[in-house]
Design a protein around this motif. Structure first.
Motif, PDB file in Angstrom:
ATOM      1  N   SER A 179       0.829  -1.213   0.000  1.00 12.47           N
ATOM      2  CA  SER A 179       0.000   0.000   0.000  1.00 12.47           C
ATOM      3  C   SER A 179       0.860   1.259   0.000  1.00 12.47           C
ATOM      4  CB  SER A 179      -0.935  -0.006   1.202  1.00 12.47           C
ATOM      5  OG  SER A 179      -0.169  -0.097   2.397  1.00 12.47           O
ATOM      6  N   ALA A 180       2.078   1.153   0.530  1.00 15.70           N
ATOM      7  CA  ALA A 180       2.964   2.317   0.607  1.00 15.70           C
ATOM      8  C   ALA A 180       4.007   2.360  -0.505  1.00 15.70           C
ATOM      9  CB  ALA A 180       3.674   2.327   1.956  1.00 15.70           C
ATOM     10  N   LEU A 181       4.179   1.265  -1.230  1.00 14.34           N
ATOM     11  CA  LEU A 181       5.241   1.190  -2.238  1.00 14.34           C
ATOM     12  C   LEU A 181       4.687   0.825  -3.608  1.00 14.34           C
ATOM     13  CD1 LEU A 181       8.305   1.080  -2.971  1.00 14.34           C
ATOM     14  CD2 LEU A 181       8.222  -1.329  -2.360  1.00 14.34           C
ATOM     15  N   SER A 182       5.058   1.632  -4.598  1.00 17.06           N
ATOM     16  CA  SER A 182       4.702   1.364  -5.992  1.00 17.06           C
ATOM     17  C   SER A 182       5.921   1.630  -6.857  1.00 17.06           C
ATOM     18  CB  SER A 182       3.553   2.259  -6.441  1.00 17.06           C
ATOM     19  OG  SER A 182       2.388   1.943  -5.726  1.00 17.06           O
ATOM     20  N   ILE A 183       6.094   0.801  -7.866  1.00 16.39           N
ATOM     21  CA  ILE A 183       7.205   0.967  -8.803  1.00 16.39           C
ATOM     22  C   ILE A 183       6.660   1.653 -10.054  1.00 16.39           C
ATOM     23  CG2 ILE A 183       8.997  -0.205 -10.131  1.00 16.39           C
ATOM     24  CD1 ILE A 183       9.374  -0.624  -7.149  1.00 16.39           C
ATOM     25  N   PRO A 184       7.217   2.818 -10.424  1.00 14.29           N
ATOM     26  CA  PRO A 184       6.736   3.502 -11.631  1.00 14.29           C
ATOM     27  C   PRO A 184       7.085   2.728 -12.902  1.00 14.29           C
ATOM     28  CG  PRO A 184       8.405   4.819 -10.483  1.00 14.29           C
ATOM     29  CD  PRO A 184       8.225   3.564  -9.712  1.00 14.29           C
ATOM     30  N   ASP A 185       6.269   2.922 -13.922  1.00 14.19           N
ATOM     31  CA  ASP A 185       6.460   2.210 -15.195  1.00 14.19           C
ATOM     32  C   ASP A 185       7.779   2.551 -15.880  1.00 14.19           C
ATOM     33  OD1 ASP A 185       4.064   0.900 -14.918  1.00 14.19           O
ATOM     34  OD2 ASP A 185       2.924   2.433 -15.997  1.00 14.19           O
ATOM     35  N   ASN A 186       8.289   3.748 -15.666  1.00 13.31           N
ATOM     36  CA  ASN A 186       9.521   4.138 -16.362  1.00 13.31           C
ATOM     37  C   ASN A 186      10.763   3.431 -15.803  1.00 13.31           C
ATOM     38  OD1 ASN A 186       9.630   5.489 -13.948  1.00 13.31           O
ATOM     39  ND2 ASN A 186      10.267   7.438 -14.835  1.00 13.31           N
ATOM     40  N   GLU A 187      10.648   2.747 -14.659  1.00 17.56           N
ATOM     41  CA  GLU A 187      11.776   2.006 -14.089  1.00 17.56           C
ATOM     42  C   GLU A 187      11.790   0.546 -14.535  1.00 17.56           C
ATOM     43  OE1 GLU A 187      12.127   2.436  -9.889  1.00 17.56           O
ATOM     44  OE2 GLU A 187      12.257   4.617 -10.002  1.00 17.56           O
ATOM     45  N   ILE A 188      10.764   0.138 -15.266  1.00 15.35           N
ATOM     46  CA  ILE A 188      10.649  -1.251 -15.715  1.00 15.35           C
ATOM     47  C   ILE A 188      10.668  -1.292 -17.236  1.00 15.35           C
ATOM     48  CG2 ILE A 188       9.150  -3.273 -15.746  1.00 15.35           C
ATOM     49  CD1 ILE A 188       8.102  -2.304 -13.028  1.00 15.35           C
ATOM     50  N   ASN A 189      11.482  -2.180 -17.780  1.00 12.42           N
ATOM     51  CA  ASN A 189      11.529  -2.382 -19.235  1.00 12.42           C
ATOM     52  C   ASN A 189      11.011  -3.776 -19.551  1.00 12.42           C
ATOM     53  OD1 ASN A 189      12.721   0.109 -19.756  1.00 12.42           O
ATOM     54  ND2 ASN A 189      14.766  -0.712 -19.398  1.00 12.42           N
ATOM     55  N   PHE A 190      10.262  -3.869 -20.618  1.00 11.45           N
ATOM     56  CA  PHE A 190       9.774  -5.156 -21.094  1.00 11.45           C
ATOM     57  C   PHE A 190      10.430  -5.451 -22.437  1.00 11.45           C
ATOM     58  CE2 PHE A 190       6.301  -3.787 -18.313  1.00 11.45           C
ATOM     59  CZ  PHE A 190       6.156  -4.926 -17.535  1.00 11.45           C
ATOM     60  N   ILE A 191      11.003  -6.638 -22.556  1.00 12.47           N
ATOM     61  CA  ILE A 191      11.623  -7.078 -23.805  1.00 12.47           C
ATOM     62  C   ILE A 191      10.832  -8.286 -24.292  1.00 12.47           C
ATOM     63  CG2 ILE A 191      13.728  -7.970 -24.872  1.00 12.47           C
ATOM     64  CD1 ILE A 191      15.249  -6.643 -22.497  1.00 12.47           C
ATOM     65  N   THR A 192      10.430  -8.257 -25.552  1.00 14.71           N
ATOM     66  CA  THR A 192       9.688  -9.390 -26.104  1.00 14.71           C
ATOM     67  C   THR A 192      10.555 -10.128 -27.111  1.00 14.71           C
ATOM     68  OG1 THR A 192       8.729  -8.008 -27.823  1.00 14.71           O
ATOM     69  CG2 THR A 192       7.445  -8.270 -25.811  1.00 14.71           C
ATOM     70  N   SER A 193      10.345 -11.436 -27.155  1.00 16.29           N
ATOM     71  CA  SER A 193      11.089 -12.269 -28.110  1.00 16.29           C
ATOM     72  C   SER A 193      10.271 -13.521 -28.401  1.00 16.29           C
ATOM     73  CB  SER A 193      12.456 -12.638 -27.536  1.00 16.29           C
ATOM     74  OG  SER A 193      12.305 -13.328 -26.319  1.00 16.29           O
ATOM     75  N   ARG A 194      10.753 -14.297 -29.324  1.00 20.22           N
ATOM     76  CA  ARG A 194      10.046 -15.534 -29.668  1.00 20.22           C
ATOM     77  C   ARG A 194      10.281 -16.564 -28.588  1.00 20.22           C
ATOM     78  NH1 ARG A 194      11.283 -15.697 -36.120  1.00 20.22           N
ATOM     79  NH2 ARG A 194       9.876 -13.984 -36.618  1.00 20.22           N
ATOM     80  N   SER A 195       9.216 -17.247 -28.225  1.00 17.54           N
ATOM     81  CA  SER A 195       9.325 -18.207 -27.124  1.00 17.54           C
ATOM     82  C   SER A 195       9.345 -19.634 -27.640  1.00 17.54           C
ATOM     83  CB  SER A 195       8.159 -18.027 -26.163  1.00 17.54           C
ATOM     84  OG  SER A 195       6.977 -18.523 -26.723  1.00 17.54           O
ATOM     85  N   SER A 196       9.638 -20.534 -26.706  1.00 22.26           N
ATOM     86  CA  SER A 196       9.640 -21.946 -27.056  1.00 22.26           C
ATOM     87  C   SER A 196       8.444 -22.652 -26.435  1.00 22.26           C
ATOM     88  CB  SER A 196      10.930 -22.590 -26.548  1.00 22.26           C
ATOM     89  OG  SER A 196      11.001 -22.463 -25.146  1.00 22.26           O
ATOM     90  N   GLY A 197       7.485 -21.886 -25.970  1.00 23.82           N
ATOM     91  CA  GLY A 197       6.323 -22.448 -25.284  1.00 23.82           C
ATOM     92  C   GLY A 197       5.284 -22.991 -26.225  1.00 23.82           C
ATOM     93  N   PRO A 198       4.076 -23.241 -25.727  1.00 20.67           N
ATOM     94  CA  PRO A 198       3.017 -23.816 -26.541  1.00 20.67           C
ATOM     95  C   PRO A 198       2.542 -22.851 -27.623  1.00 20.67           C
ATOM     96  CG  PRO A 198       2.160 -23.135 -24.426  1.00 20.67           C
ATOM     97  CD  PRO A 198       3.644 -22.974 -24.361  1.00 20.67           C
ATOM     98  N   GLY A 199       2.005 -23.401 -28.677  1.00 22.04           N
ATOM     99  CA  GLY A 199       1.439 -22.543 -29.713  1.00 22.04           C
ATOM    100  C   GLY A 199       1.716 -23.000 -31.122  1.00 22.04           C
ATOM    101  N   GLY A 200       2.547 -24.022 -31.304  1.00 22.61           N
ATOM    102  CA  GLY A 200       2.795 -24.548 -32.653  1.00 22.61           C
ATOM    103  C   GLY A 200       3.433 -23.525 -33.561  1.00 22.61           C
ATOM    104  N   GLN A 201       2.898 -23.403 -34.759  1.00 20.30           N
ATOM    105  CA  GLN A 201       3.458 -22.470 -35.745  1.00 20.30           C
ATOM    106  C   GLN A 201       3.302 -21.024 -35.269  1.00 20.30           C
ATOM    107  OE1 GLN A 201       1.817 -22.844 -39.631  1.00 20.30           O
ATOM    108  NE2 GLN A 201       3.233 -21.399 -40.545  1.00 20.30           N
ATOM    109  N   HIS A 202       2.274 -20.770 -34.482  1.00 15.18           N
ATOM    110  CA  HIS A 202       2.032 -19.422 -33.944  1.00 15.18           C
ATOM    111  C   HIS A 202       3.260 -18.908 -33.196  1.00 15.18           C
ATOM    112  CE1 HIS A 202       0.499 -16.656 -30.787  1.00 15.18           C
ATOM    113  NE2 HIS A 202      -0.232 -16.197 -31.780  1.00 15.18           N
ATOM    114  N   VAL A 203       3.894 -19.806 -32.446  1.00 15.94           N
ATOM    115  CA  VAL A 203       5.057 -19.450 -31.639  1.00 15.94           C
ATOM    116  C   VAL A 203       6.256 -19.073 -32.509  1.00 15.94           C
ATOM    117  CG1 VAL A 203       6.662 -21.299 -30.938  1.00 15.94           C
ATOM    118  CG2 VAL A 203       5.301 -20.172 -29.249  1.00 15.94           C
ATOM    119  N   ASN A 204       6.337 -19.622 -33.699  1.00 14.41           N
ATOM    120  CA  ASN A 204       7.453 -19.329 -34.600  1.00 14.41           C
ATOM    121  C   ASN A 204       7.299 -17.980 -35.299  1.00 14.41           C
ATOM    122  OD1 ASN A 204       8.437 -21.863 -33.990  1.00 14.41           O
ATOM    123  ND2 ASN A 204       7.378 -22.821 -35.709  1.00 14.41           N
ATOM    124  N   LYS A 205       6.115 -17.393 -35.232  1.00 17.71           N
ATOM    125  CA  LYS A 205       5.857 -16.157 -35.963  1.00 17.71           C
ATOM    126  C   LYS A 205       5.712 -14.940 -35.054  1.00 17.71           C
ATOM    127  CE  LYS A 205       3.248 -17.502 -39.870  1.00 17.71           C
ATOM    128  NZ  LYS A 205       1.921 -17.510 -40.448  1.00 17.71           N
TER     129      LYS A 205
END
Length: 138
Positions: A6-32
């Motif tokens: 309740s007293a602590l929040s992390i602002p969005d500008n201190e967090i970076n999100f990096i996206t990449s291709r995964s090896s998880g479920p999804g078949g051909q969808h995962v390769n694209k």
């Protein structure tokens, strides 16, 4: 803004999100599509955390923080990037919450008398077993 307590929040500008291709479920969808999400949080440069909070987190999450002071968390469990992002944010929140808990103070206790007696009796028994194995004196 990610709310940790309740007293602590992390602002969005201190967090970076990096996206990449995964090896998880999804078949051909995962390769694209780039459905794997990696959250990068620089603990050292954070302005939302106090020095004491950084110290606690650094101590408890030392094996997860690299030499640059960055915490990397990734998720590739789900098929969609959105669900992976939600999952990694929730993991991050739980990690920080656990990292901010103060360590339990150890209370010194006395070894019970019965435990001491059991230990001594066990040693005596073992000594007798070894003594009985030796050659008898005539």
């Amino acid at each position: 803004m990610i709310s940790i307590t309740s007293a602590l929040s992390i602002p969005d500008n201190e967090i970076n999100f990096i996206t990449s291709r995964s090896s998880g479920p999804g078949g051909q969808h995962v390769n694209k599509t780039s459905s794997k999400v990696t959250l990068v949080f620089n603990l050292e440069k954070s302005t939302a955390l106090s020095f004491h909070q950084k110290y606690l987190i650094r101590g408890k999450l030392a094996n997860r923080i690299n030499s640059k002071g960055e915490l990397h968390l990734s998720c590739e469990e789900h098929r969609s990037q959105f669900r992976n992002k939600e999952e990694v944010v929730e993991r991050f929140r739980k990690l920080l919450l656990d990292g901010l808990k103060p360590p339990k103070v150890r209370r010194k206790t006395k070894v019970p008398y019965s435990t001491k007696v059991k230990r001594i009796n066990g040693k005596k028994k073992r000594a007798n077993v070894k003594k009985n194995r030796s050659r008898p004196d005539y």
